[in-house]
Design a protein around this motif. Structure first.
Motif, PDB file in Angstrom:
ATOM      1  N   GLU A  90       0.827  -1.200   0.000  1.00 31.12           N
ATOM      2  CA  GLU A  90       0.000   0.000   0.000  1.00 31.12           C
ATOM      3  C   GLU A  90       0.865   1.255   0.000  1.00 31.12           C
ATOM      4  O   GLU A  90       0.596   2.215  -0.712  1.00 31.12           O
ATOM      5  CB  GLU A  90      -0.945   0.016   1.214  1.00 31.12           C
ATOM      6  CG  GLU A  90      -2.036  -1.034   1.149  1.00 31.12           C
ATOM      7  CD  GLU A  90      -1.567  -2.431   1.534  1.00 31.12           C
ATOM      8  OE1 GLU A  90      -0.516  -2.562   2.225  1.00 31.12           O
ATOM      9  OE2 GLU A  90      -2.220  -3.397   1.133  1.00 31.12           O
TER      10      GLU A  90
ATOM     11  N   ARG B  52       1.245   4.190  -2.900  1.00 31.59           N
ATOM     12  CA  ARG B  52       1.143   5.632  -2.650  1.00 31.59           C
ATOM     13  C   ARG B  52       2.372   6.369  -3.159  1.00 31.59           C
ATOM     14  O   ARG B  52       2.274   7.467  -3.721  1.00 31.59           O
ATOM     15  CB  ARG B  52       0.934   5.888  -1.158  1.00 31.59           C
ATOM     16  CG  ARG B  52      -0.467   5.508  -0.744  1.00 31.59           C
ATOM     17  CD  ARG B  52      -0.835   5.696   0.686  1.00 31.59           C
ATOM     18  NE  ARG B  52      -0.064   6.598   1.498  1.00 31.59           N
ATOM     19  CZ  ARG B  52      -0.014   6.519   2.812  1.00 31.59           C
ATOM     20  NH1 ARG B  52      -0.680   5.576   3.451  1.00 31.59           N
ATOM     21  NH2 ARG B  52       0.691   7.375   3.517  1.00 31.59           N
TER      22      ARG B  52
ATOM     23  N   LYS C  72       2.197   6.629  -6.952  1.00 30.75           N
ATOM     24  CA  LYS C  72       1.242   7.651  -7.370  1.00 30.75           C
ATOM     25  C   LYS C  72       1.821   9.048  -7.163  1.00 30.75           C
ATOM     26  O   LYS C  72       1.642   9.941  -7.988  1.00 30.75           O
ATOM     27  CB  LYS C  72      -0.075   7.491  -6.613  1.00 30.75           C
ATOM     28  CG  LYS C  72      -0.885   6.322  -7.106  1.00 30.75           C
ATOM     29  CD  LYS C  72      -2.179   6.188  -6.360  1.00 30.75           C
ATOM     30  CE  LYS C  72      -2.946   4.982  -6.874  1.00 30.75           C
ATOM     31  NZ  LYS C  72      -4.177   4.749  -6.150  1.00 30.75           N
ATOM     32  N   ARG C  73       2.531   9.253  -6.055  1.00 29.35           N
ATOM     33  CA  ARG C  73       3.146  10.557  -5.780  1.00 29.35           C
ATOM     34  C   ARG C  73       4.219  10.874  -6.814  1.00 29.35           C
ATOM     35  O   ARG C  73       4.304  12.013  -7.306  1.00 29.35           O
ATOM     36  CB  ARG C  73       3.733  10.565  -4.361  1.00 29.35           C
ATOM     37  CG  ARG C  73       4.438  11.831  -3.995  1.00 29.35           C
ATOM     38  CD  ARG C  73       3.477  12.996  -3.891  1.00 29.35           C
ATOM     39  NE  ARG C  73       4.221  14.193  -3.553  1.00 29.35           N
ATOM     40  CZ  ARG C  73       4.006  15.375  -4.083  1.00 29.35           C
ATOM     41  NH1 ARG C  73       3.005  15.549  -4.911  1.00 29.35           N
ATOM     42  NH2 ARG C  73       4.732  16.410  -3.746  1.00 29.35           N
TER      43      ARG C  73
END
Length: 190
Positions: A156, A160, A163-164
């Motif tokens: 997870e 993240r 995506k950042r």
């Protein structure tokens, strides 16, 4: 529900579509233009949407995406793109036809340009989309991506971070486009 009501509904369904004269006169075909079961249809000229995704190219692309996005974990990849893990297995085995909508949804969920994926799987040619070359293939050497993939963090957290990183790169491309536009404006004034 009474038989009369059911017959009325059936009659209404049959009369809601385009008339045969209209379809043949305009040489149009009906193609689904909304979520399954939505009842939304649109008329398109014949030939639009009749292309096929190359199964083998899709399998190779999905394999590369599974490796880069989730370090080879098919179940995690399936969750990321919103499909059943068995679907990913079928994609990798080139067992099923893939729709354009499926490719676009995978691209959207992975924050990738849909047209890039569609060109890679043979749905469009590079000349049709007006680009000179597609973006680099998934898995090409990228130091920041490699660090994230090699980091000892949860899936997870890795998601993240990816995506950042993508958001940062998108912002960078937008800033570059603004700079180029400024250069063009300055050159016109000179």
């Amino acid at each position: 529900m009474s038989q009369r009501v059911l017959r009325k509904r059936q009659h209404k369904k049959l009369t809601n579509g385009p008339t045969p004269e209209l379809s043949s006169a305009l040489n149009l075909a009906i193609r689904k233009a909304g979520p399954l079961g939505s009842g939304t249809h649109a008329l398109y000229p014949r030939g639009v949407g009749e292309r096929k995704i190359n199964r083998d190219a899709w399998a190779q692309l999905v394999n590369a995406l599974v490796e880069t996005e989730t370090r080879g974990k098919k179940a995690t990849f399936a969750r990321m793109v919103g499909v059943d893990p068995r679907t990913v297995s079928r994609w990798l085995a080139s067992e099923v036809d893939v729709s354009e909508e499926s490719v676009r949804e995978v691209a959207r969920r992975l924050n990738r340009p849909p047209m890039d994926l569609l060109v890679r799987v043979g749905y469009y040619s590079v000349g049709e989309v007006g680009a000179t070359t597609p973006a680099p293939a998934p898995g090409e050497e990228d130091p920041a991506l490699k660090k994230i993939l090699d980091a000892n963090v949860s899936d997870e957290m890795r998601e993240r971070m990816l995506k950042r990183l993508d958001a940062l790169r998108t912002a960078q491309r937008e800033r570059e486009a603004e700079d180029v536009q400024w250069w063009i404006d300055q050159a016109r004034e000179a």
